[in-house]
Design an enzyme around this catalytic site. Structure first.
Site, short mmCIF file in Angstrom:
data_model
loop_
_atom_site.label_atom_id
_atom_site.label_comp_id
_atom_site.label_asym_id
_atom_site.label_seq_id
_atom_site.Cartn_x
_atom_site.Cartn_y
_atom_site.Cartn_z
N ASN A 1 0.83 -1.33 -0.12
CA ASN A 1 0.17 0.09 0.08
C ASN A 1 0.70 1.10 0.03
O ASN A 1 2.11 1.06 -0.18
CB ASN A 1 -0.93 -0.23 1.13
CG ASN A 1 -0.22 0.06 2.50
OD1 ASN A 1 0.55 1.03 2.82
ND2 ASN A 1 -0.16 -0.97 3.28
N ASP B 1 -3.65 -6.77 5.40
CA ASP B 1 -4.68 -7.72 6.20
C ASP B 1 -4.57 -9.22 5.64
O ASP B 1 -4.75 -10.16 6.29
CB ASP B 1 -6.03 -7.25 5.94
CG ASP B 1 -6.11 -6.19 6.80
OD1 ASP B 1 -5.68 -5.95 7.83
OD2 ASP B 1 -6.96 -5.09 6.16
N LYS C 1 8.97 -16.23 -11.31
CA LYS C 1 8.26 -14.93 -11.81
C LYS C 1 6.78 -15.65 -12.46
O LYS C 1 7.24 -16.64 -13.45
CB LYS C 1 9.04 -14.08 -12.76
CG LYS C 1 8.13 -13.02 -12.88
CD LYS C 1 9.23 -12.05 -14.10
CE LYS C 1 8.41 -11.16 -14.78
NZ LYS C 1 9.18 -10.26 -15.74
N PHE D 1 -3.79 2.66 15.15
CA PHE D 1 -4.10 3.58 14.19
C PHE D 1 -5.47 3.20 13.43
O PHE D 1 -5.47 1.89 13.21
CB PHE D 1 -2.88 3.84 13.38
CG PHE D 1 -2.08 5.22 13.78
CD1 PHE D 1 -1.12 5.21 14.88
CD2 PHE D 1 -2.03 6.41 13.08
CE1 PHE D 1 -0.54 6.23 15.38
CE2 PHE D 1 -1.44 7.34 13.49
CZ PHE D 1 -0.61 7.34 14.84
N LYS E 1 -12.63 -0.46 16.15
CA LYS E 1 -11.28 -1.00 16.54
C LYS E 1 -10.73 -0.80 17.89
O LYS E 1 -10.05 -1.74 18.31
CB LYS E 1 -10.08 -0.10 15.59
CG LYS E 1 -10.20 -0.58 13.93
CD LYS E 1 -9.30 0.05 13.12
CE LYS E 1 -9.86 -0.33 11.67
NZ LYS E 1 -9.05 0.45 10.50
O1 PMT Z 1 2.69 6.05 6.58
P1 PMT Z 1 2.25 7.33 6.10
O2 PMT Z 1 2.22 7.57 4.71
O3 PMT Z 1 2.55 8.50 7.17
O4 PMT Z 1 0.76 7.31 6.63
C1 PMT Z 1 0.30 7.02 7.79
C2 PMT Z 1 -0.77 6.25 7.90
C3 PMT Z 1 -2.03 6.74 7.46
C4 PMT Z 1 -0.65 4.59 7.19
C5 PMT Z 1 -1.06 5.90 9.58
O5 PMT Z 1 -1.33 6.90 10.06
C6 PMT Z 1 -2.26 4.93 9.77
O6 PMT Z 1 -3.25 5.22 10.00
N1 PMT Z 1 -2.04 3.40 10.23
C7 PMT Z 1 -3.03 2.31 10.18
C8 PMT Z 1 -3.57 2.26 8.87
C9 PMT Z 1 -4.84 1.13 9.26
O7 PMT Z 1 -5.96 1.64 9.13
O8 PMT Z 1 -4.59 -0.03 9.74
P2 PMT Z 1 -5.93 -1.11 9.88
O9 PMT Z 1 -7.16 -0.64 10.16
O10 PMT Z 1 -5.43 -2.15 8.86
O11 PMT Z 1 -5.00 -1.41 11.28
C10 PMT Z 1 -5.64 -1.04 12.61
C11 PMT Z 1 -4.47 -1.21 13.51
O12 PMT Z 1 -4.21 -2.32 13.59
C12 PMT Z 1 -3.32 -0.41 13.15
O13 PMT Z 1 -2.73 0.19 14.41
C13 PMT Z 1 -2.32 -1.28 12.53
O14 PMT Z 1 -1.03 -1.06 12.62
C14 PMT Z 1 -2.56 -2.57 13.07
N2 PMT Z 1 -2.61 -3.65 12.51
C15 PMT Z 1 -3.58 -4.16 11.64
C16 PMT Z 1 -3.32 -5.32 10.70
C17 PMT Z 1 -2.47 -6.45 11.27
N3 PMT Z 1 -2.24 -7.50 10.75
N4 PMT Z 1 -1.62 -6.03 12.33
C18 PMT Z 1 -1.75 -4.87 12.83
O15 PMT Z 1 -0.90 -4.56 14.35
#
Ligand code: PMT
Length: 398
Positions: free
Chosen positions: A209, A280, A290, A324, A338
């Site tokens: 991403n 995810d 390849k 986040f 979340k």
């Molecule tokens: O890197 P930049 O360009 O500065 O952008 C920053 C950002 C937008 C990526 C950042 O601010 C941000 O929002 N990161 C979280 C992205 C997100 O929505 O993640 P998520 O909804 O998939 O996951 C929620 C939380 O679980 C996050 O804290 C993520 O790190 C964590 N997670 C998710 C999936 C996974 N398999 N393991 C995790 O730890």
């Protein structure tokens, strides 16, 4: 604006070619709202005129213990009420005199008479830097509590290449800003994830991403500024991002690697901040070779990646966990969802269109007491706001 506005800095300039960098440093400090009192050694005035610093700082420049224009007690008065003395560039001679407690000009005298922190940014030829005497002096100064910034390695004014160059003005400025921040996380260990993950489809392609890592790196810096010992687990991010604030940086590629790195470094962490945009799903069976073009359609089976944050937060010895949420709509609903699902004290919500990839962000903090929007700003300013909120929550859990 950097959080140095309103601070008063005594900037010592000693006699080296890097003195020109001190002029830029003065400009950066003044632009950020600091008051700068420049003190030059006699040798420094041979490299850059006092008039330059006077014009840039808008204040008198001091250079002699004896000259008429100076206050009779300048060596005392100048540091009273100052937030820091920073000597940049600091020559080998100056460091030697300082390390031996000498007070034979205005700058060394005020350093000895100061009642505020002292930082030095060494600048000299590589052979001078490598001299055992210089190394002894620097080690002594560090042991005496003086913060030593740099030096850097690279091409030198004399044409030689090696260690001894003064850090760039912006780097010294950043280090000083970090130095004068409050230290509410002193003694705490903070681990962060940052950037995207890359899930291989074959040896050259994969799912990822557009996370740049900027938000995570800014938070790592804000945590370090706040006094924390920072471990940064970074997905594949742009090379140019500096992680010098992190005591430890672990580079990973995939979500599985990120999970392993996080779990290995977890013992002893007080805070875990999951900023990474972790994939995810990952391809169930990445191709060893390849994948060749040909078929009109191609199906790829994906399997779910482990949720690193959920796994850490569920542990009995879990640190203070911050998640986040980057959403394209319904920010409050999804971010709060979340937070509750992963049982987190804090989730930082940002709209994808505000936060992903760019230099600025606008976030809302979701905790047990509700939603707390922070002002939009560059990612470092936003990160400092998040760190203040974490610190408040850790002090007074709801
Ligand atoms: O890197 P930049 O360009 O500065 O952008 C920053 C950002 C937008 C990526 C950042 O601010 C941000 O929002 N990161 C979280 C992205 C997100 O929505 O993640 P998520 O909804 O998939 O996951 C929620 C939380 O679980 C996050 O804290 C993520 O790190 C964590 N997670 C998710 C999936 C996974 N398999 N393991 C995790 O730890």
């Amino acid at each position: 604006m950097a959080e140095i506005a309103g601070k008063r800095i005594v900037l010592g300039v000693t006699g080296g070619i890097a003195a020109y960098k001190a002029a830029e440093l003065t400009r950066l400090l003044v632009k950020a709202g600091a008051t700068v009192d420049v003190v030059m050694t006699e040798a420094a005035t041979r490299f850059v005129s006092a008039v330059t610093f006077q014009a840039l700082s808008g204040r008198p420049v001091w250079s002699s213990l004896w000259s008429d224009e100076n206050r009779s007690m300048a060596h005392i008065d100048l540091t009273r009420g100052a937030d820091a003395v920073l000597v940049a560039p600091a020559t080998a001679d100056f460091l030697a005199r300082l390390a031996h407690g000498m007070a034979n000009d205005l700058l060394t005298t005020l350093c000895q008479a100061r009642d505020c922190p002292l930082l030095v940014a060494p600048a000299m030829n590589r052979q001078m830097w490598e001299q055992p005497a210089t190394q002894r002096n620097v080690a002594q100064l560090a042991a005496d509590g003086v913060a030593v910034l740099g030096p850097a390695a690279g091409e030198q004014a004399c044409g030689e290449v090696g260690e001894g160059r003064m850090l760039e003005a912006q780097e010294v400025f950043d280090a000083l800003v970090a130095f004068v921040q409050p230290k509410p996380l002193a003694g705490k260990k903070v681990m962060l994830t940052a950037g995207p993950t890359f899930e291989a489809l074959d040896p050259v392609r994969g799912l990822t991403n557009t996370s740049s890592g900027k938000m995570g790196f800014a938070l790592a810096r804000a945590c370090a500024e706040a006094g924390a010992e920072v471990t940064l687990v970074a997905g594949p991010v742009c090379e140019s991002q500096s992680s010098r604030y992190a005591a430890k940086r672990i580079d990973v590629v995939s979500a599985l690697e990120m999970r392993d790195a996080v779990l290995a470094a977890l013992p002893g962490q007080d805070v875990f901040i999951a900023v990474a945009a972790v994939a995810d799903y990952r391809p169930a069976s990445p191709s060893e070779h390849k994948i060749k073009k040909g078929a009109q359609t191609l199906s790829i089976e994906l399997v779910a990646n482990p949720d690193i944050l959920a796994e850490v937060a569920a542990r009995p010895d879990a640190p203070f966990c911050v998640g986040f949420a980057a959403e394209s709509r319904n920010l409050a609903e999804y971010a709060e969802g979340k937070r509750k699902a992963k049982k987190l004290p804090l989730v930082v919500g940002n709209l994808v269109q505000d936060g992903l990839g760019g230099d600025t962000n606008q976030v809302t903090l979701f905790d047990a007491t509700g939603a707390h929007p922070l002002p939009a700003g560059d990612k470092l300013a936003v990160a400092r706001g998040i760190v203040s909120h974490i610190e408040r929550l850790m002090k007074c859990p709801e």
